[in-house]
Design an enzyme around this catalytic site. Structure first.
Site, PDB file in Angstrom:
ATOM      1  N   LEU A 108       0.796  -1.223   0.000  1.00  0.00           N
ATOM      2  CA  LEU A 108       0.000   0.000   0.000  1.00  0.00           C
ATOM      3  C   LEU A 108       0.832   1.278   0.000  1.00  0.00           C
ATOM      4  O   LEU A 108       0.307   2.370   0.191  1.00  0.00           O
ATOM      5  CB  LEU A 108      -0.974  -0.013   1.179  1.00  0.00           C
ATOM      6  CG  LEU A 108      -1.938  -1.208   1.182  1.00  0.00           C
ATOM      7  CD1 LEU A 108      -2.813  -1.184   2.417  1.00  0.00           C
ATOM      8  CD2 LEU A 108      -2.777  -1.255  -0.082  1.00  0.00           C
ATOM      9  N   CYS A 109       2.124   1.153  -0.248  1.00  0.00           N
ATOM     10  CA  CYS A 109       2.986   2.340  -0.345  1.00  0.00           C
ATOM     11  C   CYS A 109       2.837   2.982  -1.718  1.00  0.00           C
ATOM     12  O   CYS A 109       2.718   2.290  -2.729  1.00  0.00           O
ATOM     13  CB  CYS A 109       4.450   1.957  -0.129  1.00  0.00           C
ATOM     14  SG  CYS A 109       4.877   1.713   1.591  1.00  0.00           S
ATOM     15  N   HIS A 110       2.866   4.296  -1.729  1.00  0.00           N
ATOM     16  CA  HIS A 110       2.801   5.037  -2.987  1.00  0.00           C
ATOM     17  C   HIS A 110       4.157   4.996  -3.695  1.00  0.00           C
ATOM     18  O   HIS A 110       5.189   5.060  -3.031  1.00  0.00           O
ATOM     19  CB  HIS A 110       2.452   6.511  -2.719  1.00  0.00           C
ATOM     20  CG  HIS A 110       1.085   6.712  -2.181  1.00  0.00           C
ATOM     21  ND1 HIS A 110       0.803   6.627  -0.840  1.00  0.00           N
ATOM     22  CD2 HIS A 110      -0.081   6.996  -2.795  1.00  0.00           C
ATOM     23  CE1 HIS A 110      -0.484   6.856  -0.653  1.00  0.00           C
ATOM     24  NE2 HIS A 110      -1.049   7.080  -1.818  1.00  0.00           N
ATOM     25  N   ASP A 112      24.040 -11.120   3.725  1.00  0.00           N
ATOM     26  CA  ASP A 112      24.236 -12.035   2.599  1.00  0.00           C
ATOM     27  C   ASP A 112      25.704 -12.135   2.205  1.00  0.00           C
ATOM     28  O   ASP A 112      26.215 -13.223   1.946  1.00  0.00           O
ATOM     29  CB  ASP A 112      23.395 -11.580   1.404  1.00  0.00           C
ATOM     30  CG  ASP A 112      23.573 -12.488   0.205  1.00  0.00           C
ATOM     31  OD1 ASP A 112      23.383 -13.717   0.352  1.00  0.00           O
ATOM     32  OD2 ASP A 112      23.912 -11.984  -0.879  1.00  0.00           O
ATOM     33  N   MET A 165       8.787   4.769   5.176  1.00  0.00           N
ATOM     34  CA  MET A 165       8.931   3.384   4.726  1.00  0.00           C
ATOM     35  C   MET A 165      10.121   3.230   3.794  1.00  0.00           C
ATOM     36  O   MET A 165      10.798   2.199   3.800  1.00  0.00           O
ATOM     37  CB  MET A 165       7.645   2.889   4.060  1.00  0.00           C
ATOM     38  CG  MET A 165       6.455   2.819   5.005  1.00  0.00           C
ATOM     39  SD  MET A 165       6.789   2.012   6.590  1.00  0.00           S
ATOM     40  CE  MET A 165       7.277   0.383   6.064  1.00  0.00           C
ATOM     41  N   GLU A 166      10.406   4.251   3.015  1.00  0.00           N
ATOM     42  CA  GLU A 166      11.561   4.202   2.119  1.00  0.00           C
ATOM     43  C   GLU A 166      12.866   4.173   2.915  1.00  0.00           C
ATOM     44  O   GLU A 166      13.785   3.404   2.598  1.00  0.00           O
ATOM     45  CB  GLU A 166      11.520   5.383   1.148  1.00  0.00           C
ATOM     46  CG  GLU A 166      10.468   5.257   0.066  1.00  0.00           C
ATOM     47  CD  GLU A 166       9.021   5.408   0.541  1.00  0.00           C
ATOM     48  OE1 GLU A 166       8.110   4.995  -0.199  1.00  0.00           O
ATOM     49  OE2 GLU A 166       8.784   5.932   1.653  1.00  0.00           O
TER      50      GLU A 166
END
Length: 158
Positions: free
Chosen positions: A73-75, A125, A110-111
């Site tokens: 739901l992130c733009h 990793d 969120m970014e």
């Protein structure tokens, strides 16, 4: 109020059409704990996979730009600035700080969180072959500026 739920409880993408475009910034961090020998290997440039910090930095930047593809739901945003920094802290920890900014209608928390998280995952990793005990810890938002909800700094009450 959960902004991503409608009156019936269904998930939806928030409509930001009528929101004013303002300057917005966010800063997030993640920590990776490892054996001291692993951190020393990274710092001396002796890791068999190359420059671990450089690869993790680029991965974090790429992840910030793709956040909307990872979190439903992130733009999709036109980020105008992304900075990812990795630093050795003590003998066995790496601190990752990600900063994102733009002038837009929705925030960039969120970014920034995605950038810090993916940089940490990339470090994991690249180092897992030499250190199986790596630990990613304390991914969190440090600061957010701009938008309707104003300024937030970690440690402050909401």
């Amino acid at each position: 109020m959960l902004t991503h739920l409608d009156s019936r409880g269904h998930a939806h993408m928030v409509d930001v059409t009528d929101k004013a475009s303002t300057a917005r910034e966010a800063e997030a961090e993640a920590w990776v704990r490892m054996r001291p020998e692993t951190l020393e290997l990274i710092q001396k440039g002796g890791h068999p996979k190359g420059d671990v910090f450089a690869v993790a930095r680029i991965a974090g930047i790429m992840a910030a730009k793709k956040t909307h593809e990872l979190i439903p739901l992130c733009h999709p945003l036109l980020l105008t600035g992304i900075k990812v920094e990795l630093s050795a802290e003590g003998e066995d920890r790496v601190r990752i700080v990600a900063r994102c900014k733009l002038a837009g209608q929705t925030g960039v928390e969120m970014e920034a969180l995605t950038a810090a998280s993916v940089a940490a995952l990339t470090l994991y990793d690249m180092c897992k072959a030499v250190d199986r005990g790596l630990l990613i810890e304390q991914v969190r938002l440090l600061e957010k500026k701009g938008g309707k909800s104003g300024h937030y700094q970690a440690g402050q009450a909401m």
